[in-house]
Design a protein around this motif. Structure first.
Motif, PDB file in Angstrom:
ATOM      1  N   ASN A 179       0.778  -1.127   0.177  1.00 38.36           N
ATOM      2  CA  ASN A 179       0.009  -0.041   0.086  1.00 38.36           C
ATOM      3  C   ASN A 179       1.013   1.217   0.113  1.00 38.36           C
ATOM      4  O   ASN A 179       0.633   2.151  -0.772  1.00 38.36           O
ATOM      5  CB  ASN A 179      -0.837   0.037   1.045  1.00 38.36           C
ATOM      6  CG  ASN A 179      -1.983  -1.199   1.113  1.00 38.36           C
ATOM      7  OD1 ASN A 179      -2.049  -1.695   0.146  1.00 38.36           O
ATOM      8  ND2 ASN A 179      -2.732  -1.491   2.164  1.00 38.36           N
ATOM      9  N   GLN A 180       1.892   1.382   0.762  1.00 32.59           N
ATOM     10  CA  GLN A 180       3.056   2.222   0.893  1.00 32.59           C
ATOM     11  C   GLN A 180       3.533   2.510  -0.568  1.00 32.59           C
ATOM     12  O   GLN A 180       3.284   3.765  -0.998  1.00 32.59           O
ATOM     13  CB  GLN A 180       3.789   2.109   1.823  1.00 32.59           C
ATOM     14  CG  GLN A 180       4.909   3.330   2.031  1.00 32.59           C
ATOM     15  CD  GLN A 180       4.381   4.331   2.638  1.00 32.59           C
ATOM     16  OE1 GLN A 180       3.314   4.342   3.630  1.00 32.59           O
ATOM     17  NE2 GLN A 180       5.063   5.664   2.788  1.00 32.59           N
ATOM     18  N   ALA A 181       3.877   1.529  -1.238  1.00 36.02           N
ATOM     19  CA  ALA A 181       4.587   1.607  -2.646  1.00 36.02           C
ATOM     20  C   ALA A 181       3.569   2.064  -3.565  1.00 36.02           C
ATOM     21  O   ALA A 181       3.943   3.097  -4.664  1.00 36.02           O
ATOM     22  CB  ALA A 181       5.204   0.335  -2.728  1.00 36.02           C
ATOM     23  N   LEU A 182       2.230   1.732  -3.595  1.00 35.79           N
ATOM     24  CA  LEU A 182       1.236   1.940  -4.454  1.00 35.79           C
ATOM     25  C   LEU A 182       1.034   3.348  -4.396  1.00 35.79           C
ATOM     26  O   LEU A 182       0.985   4.015  -5.419  1.00 35.79           O
ATOM     27  CB  LEU A 182       0.172   1.059  -4.179  1.00 35.79           C
ATOM     28  CG  LEU A 182      -1.298   1.354  -5.032  1.00 35.79           C
ATOM     29  CD1 LEU A 182      -0.903   1.049  -6.199  1.00 35.79           C
ATOM     30  CD2 LEU A 182      -2.315   0.653  -4.601  1.00 35.79           C
ATOM     31  N   ILE A 183       0.711   3.997  -3.036  1.00 35.64           N
ATOM     32  CA  ILE A 183       0.484   5.534  -3.223  1.00 35.64           C
ATOM     33  C   ILE A 183       1.581   6.357  -3.442  1.00 35.64           C
ATOM     34  O   ILE A 183       1.247   7.314  -3.993  1.00 35.64           O
ATOM     35  CB  ILE A 183      -0.009   5.809  -1.696  1.00 35.64           C
ATOM     36  CG1 ILE A 183      -1.399   5.034  -1.487  1.00 35.64           C
ATOM     37  CG2 ILE A 183      -0.062   7.231  -1.457  1.00 35.64           C
ATOM     38  CD1 ILE A 183      -2.142   5.297  -0.103  1.00 35.64           C
ATOM     39  N   GLU A 184       2.810   5.903  -2.869  1.00 30.70           N
ATOM     40  CA  GLU A 184       4.050   6.775  -3.317  1.00 30.70           C
ATOM     41  C   GLU A 184       4.225   6.744  -4.718  1.00 30.70           C
ATOM     42  O   GLU A 184       4.365   7.888  -5.448  1.00 30.70           O
ATOM     43  CB  GLU A 184       5.172   6.140  -2.799  1.00 30.70           C
ATOM     44  CG  GLU A 184       5.310   6.247  -1.063  1.00 30.70           C
ATOM     45  CD  GLU A 184       5.677   7.572  -0.924  1.00 30.70           C
ATOM     46  OE1 GLU A 184       5.924   8.449  -1.605  1.00 30.70           O
ATOM     47  OE2 GLU A 184       6.226   7.767   0.700  1.00 30.70           O
ATOM     48  N   ILE A 185       4.058   5.699  -5.582  1.00 30.91           N
ATOM     49  CA  ILE A 185       4.541   5.665  -7.031  1.00 30.91           C
ATOM     50  C   ILE A 185       3.445   6.251  -7.818  1.00 30.91           C
ATOM     51  O   ILE A 185       3.469   6.964  -8.679  1.00 30.91           O
ATOM     52  CB  ILE A 185       4.623   4.468  -7.377  1.00 30.91           C
ATOM     53  CG1 ILE A 185       5.390   4.401  -8.824  1.00 30.91           C
ATOM     54  CG2 ILE A 185       3.371   3.519  -7.646  1.00 30.91           C
ATOM     55  CD1 ILE A 185       6.929   4.883  -8.678  1.00 30.91           C
TER      56      ILE A 185
END
Length: 301
Positions: free
Chosen positions: A135-141
């Protein structure tokens, strides 16, 4: 199989092969064209050859349903494309929707996150878990690149260049573009791919090169991304309306707010026409007005 279904199947093939249309776009066309087919059937019209009077009657029906100008314009645009295809295939001799000119729909100002709201979204994930890392990677990218959700769910491991900090995105019409991303997105992606994604992959029966996976280890869908975003907003205790494009809108708005030129933002977003990108300048102007009214000592006098 009805005559209408036969023509839809041919048009669907044209959208998939020649136009490289996404499944979301094809579904939207289907809904509009199927609605028109139902209208023809109700009018006892069982032929694809229609007159301008039939088109006008259909317009009346749409307005009687209470549809907005924007929705009516979308219906007509879909049918104009459909009949353009039928003319090309020599099924009909002319396109009855060509002469239909509707008032331009008003474009709503895109919604976006303020910086403080984004910070709350970035702070809620438990990065000791595979799902939290994803979820962190998804929102960040998505925020770092402004890519569409349909582009994000089709992202492959090989599309990411960590050394150059760029991602290769296949946009509408199979058009390729490269978008840079920053250190925070790099760190989140790297942790997820090396740790969380490997954990999720063990749950799947077959290997995939797709970056973002669900809890079962299979590729995350558009609907899955919406669910993730809704949960993140809930976890951040924000009472906000959320949709995947809101991060994309935030990406464009914040770039323009901080001095990026319109052409660069257009290229990063993958917009064919700069007029599509210009809507974000209205967002910036509204924000400037809000800041002025809030901060200037004599603005309210």
């Amino acid at each position: 199989m009805s005559v209408f279904t036969t023509y839809w199947i041919s048009f669907k093939g044209y959208l998939q092969v020649e136009k490289q249309a996404s499944s979301h776009t094809i579904h939207a066309y289907y809904k509009d064209i199927d609605d028109f087919f139902q209208f023809l059937t109700a009018e006892q019209l069982h032929d694809i050859h229609i007159q301008h009077t039939n088109v006008r009657n259909y317009l009346t029906t749409l307005y009687e349903k209470g549809l907005s100008r924007r929705s009516v314009a979308r219906h007509i645009s879909s049918l104009r494309s459909f009949y353009h295809f039928l003319v090309r295939e020599n099924v009909v001799s002319d396109n009855p929707f060509t002469s239909i000119h509707l008032p331009k729909a008003l474009h709503p100002i895109p919604e976006f996150f303020y910086a403080e709201e984004l910070e709350k979204l970035f702070e809620v994930h438990d990065r000791s878990t595979a799902i939290g890392q994803r979820n962190q990677a998804l929102i960040e990218i998505v925020y770092a690149t402004g890519m569409r959700v349909s582009e994000c769910v089709h992202l492959h491991i090989t599309d990411i260049d960590f050394s150059l900090q760029t991602v290769r995105v296949m946009g509408k019409g199979n058009k390729e573009r490269y978008i840079p991303f920053g250190r925070l997105a790099k760190d989140a992606l790297h942790q997820y791919i090396e740790d969380g994604r490997s954990t999720l992959m063990k749950k799947a029966k077959q290997h995939t090169d797709i970056v973002f996976l669900n809890a079962r280890g299979t590729p995350l869908t558009d609907r899955g991304v919406r669910y993730v975003l809704e949960k993140v907003v809930k976890d951040a205790a924000l009472t906000l309306k959320i949709h995947p494009h809101k991060l994309r809108h935030s990406f464009a708005t914040h770039l323009l707010d901080n001095g990026a030129d319109l052409r660069t933002v257009q290229e990063l977003l993958g917009h064919k026409n700069i007029s599509t990108t210009q809507i974000y300048t209205h967002v910036s102007k509204e924000r400037l007005h809000h800041v002025y009214q809030s901060a200037h000592p004599r603005a309210k006098q």
